[in-house]
Scaffold this active site. Structure first.
Site, PDB file in Angstrom:
ATOM      1  N   ASN B 109       0.816  -1.209   0.000  1.00  0.00           N
ATOM      2  CA  ASN B 109       0.000   0.000   0.000  1.00  0.00           C
ATOM      3  C   ASN B 109       0.848   1.257   0.000  1.00  0.00           C
ATOM      4  O   ASN B 109       0.467   2.279   0.503  1.00  0.00           O
ATOM      5  CB  ASN B 109      -0.926  -0.001   1.218  1.00  0.00           C
ATOM      6  CG  ASN B 109      -1.883  -1.144   1.169  1.00  0.00           C
ATOM      7  OD1 ASN B 109      -2.582  -1.319   0.184  1.00  0.00           O
ATOM      8  ND2 ASN B 109      -1.887  -1.970   2.197  1.00  0.00           N
ATOM      9  N   CYS B 110       2.009   1.147  -0.606  1.00  0.00           N
ATOM     10  CA  CYS B 110       2.988   2.206  -0.544  1.00  0.00           C
ATOM     11  C   CYS B 110       3.301   2.624  -1.973  1.00  0.00           C
ATOM     12  O   CYS B 110       3.699   1.791  -2.771  1.00  0.00           O
ATOM     13  CB  CYS B 110       4.240   1.624   0.119  1.00  0.00           C
ATOM     14  SG  CYS B 110       5.388   2.827   0.671  1.00  0.00           S
TER      15      CYS B 110
END
Lengths: 119, 111, 98
Positions: B109-110
């Site tokens: 999620n980066c």
């Protein structure tokens, strides 16, 4: 102000991608600081059961990943009391700190969010 | 294939320099990975790498920046759990780089 | 904030419609499309649930899906795609039961 989003997760954990997808939306949104809520409804409440051991299925541990929601800033976690009761799950059987809501409270919750998606 | 030489052993890395086999991690491997990034690991670094491995143990995923900061603040206190401290240690991309050095998968999620 | 709930799954052997009706707000509406329009078959159990929910003018169905499935439907207001779009805009939000 970012729009708030309520994610309703209503599929069982190990039968297909839906439960994982709902969680991924929540984690991604949380990482970006969006105001999020998550509701476990219907078979979705099975995601919350204590003591699941999916390693035998060669799957990532969704139950462990769910524990990370508060770390990702997603603290508004709810479960449908009707769904829990009809599946023989009690509040003490759950692996996640959720608020158990009755139907009327859930209806009210849905109205509070700007957007809602059901997976 | 991308590899890291660690004490005479060739450790497999993916195209982004993350460990292919998470069990291949050791302190020597972490030092080798850090050297590739121009970082000499200090006690402050090790503290965060151990913390990340603990996070992964607990949640089975690599944290994005925000949850990493929150977890660090929870476990180590506010003077360690803040973005200036973590950015200084890990060249401004703590979630991604610290996960790499700690032998975890790349955070999904980066961005 | 009134919600338009969109359901596309058949109500037989599936909980979406039942759960949706349980959680429906007083100003919310339901739009049935795809296999969900089978809920409108008179005599079927979901049809009774819809009647009991007493949605009156808050129940809609996509006309082409009704026609394709030979559903004679006096219970829901049939809408075409422009009507679907208009409904989506009329309500504060749309909840798709995917």
């Amino acid at each position: 102000m970012a729009k708030s989003l309520l994610i309703i997760s209503r599929q069982a954990p190990w039968n297909g991608p839906s439960a994982r997808e709902a969680l991924d939306i929540a984690l991604a949104g949380g990482a970006f600081d969006l105001p999020l809520g998550m509701v476990f409804l219907d078979d979705g409440v099975f995601q919350l059961a204590n003591g699941q051991q999916p390693a035998a299925l060669q799957q990532k541990n969704l139950a462990a990943n769910l524990q990370a929601l508060p770390m990702f800033g997603v603290d508004a976690l709810f479960a449908c009391g009707h769904s829990l009761a009809s599946r023989g799950l009690a509040a003490g059987d759950l692996a996640l700190p959720v608020q158990v809501l009755d139907d009327a409270a859930l209806t009210g919750l849905i109205t509070q969010y700007d957007q809602v998606v059901t997976l | 294939m991308n590899t890291l030489d660690s004490g005479g052993q060739a450790i497999a890395l993916d195209k982004d320099g993350f460990l292919v086999d998470l069990h291949a991690w050791s302190h020597e491997v972490a030092q080798g990975l850090a050297a590739r990034e121009g970082i000499a690991l200090t006690a402050d670094h090790w503290e965060i790498l151990e913390l990340l491995r603990q996070f992964y143990q607990e949640y089975q995923l690599s944290p994005a920046t925000r949850p990493l900061i929150k977890y660090a603040a929870l476990k180590l206190g506010a003077e360690k759990g803040n973005s200036p401290h973590l950015n200084r240690l890990f060249n401004g991309t703590p979630a991604k780089l610290a996960a790499k050095l700690a032998g975890l998968p790349k955070p999904t999620n980066c961005i | 904030m009134a919600t338009l709930h969109v359901i596309a799954h058949s109500p037989f052997g599936d909980e979406r419609l039942r759960s949706c009706l349980r959680l429906l707000g007083a100003d919310d509406a339901v739009l049935l499309c795809g296999d969900a329009v089978y809920a409108l078959r008179p005599g079927a159990a979901p049809h009774q649930q819809l009647q009991q929910a007493n949605l009156a003018d808050r129940l809609f169905a996509l006309d082409e899906d009704l026609q394709a499935r030979a559903i004679e439907n006096p219970l829901a207001t049939a809408v075409d795609y422009p009507g679907f779009v208009a409904l989506s805009l009329h309500y504060d939000k749309v909840n798709s039961w995917l």
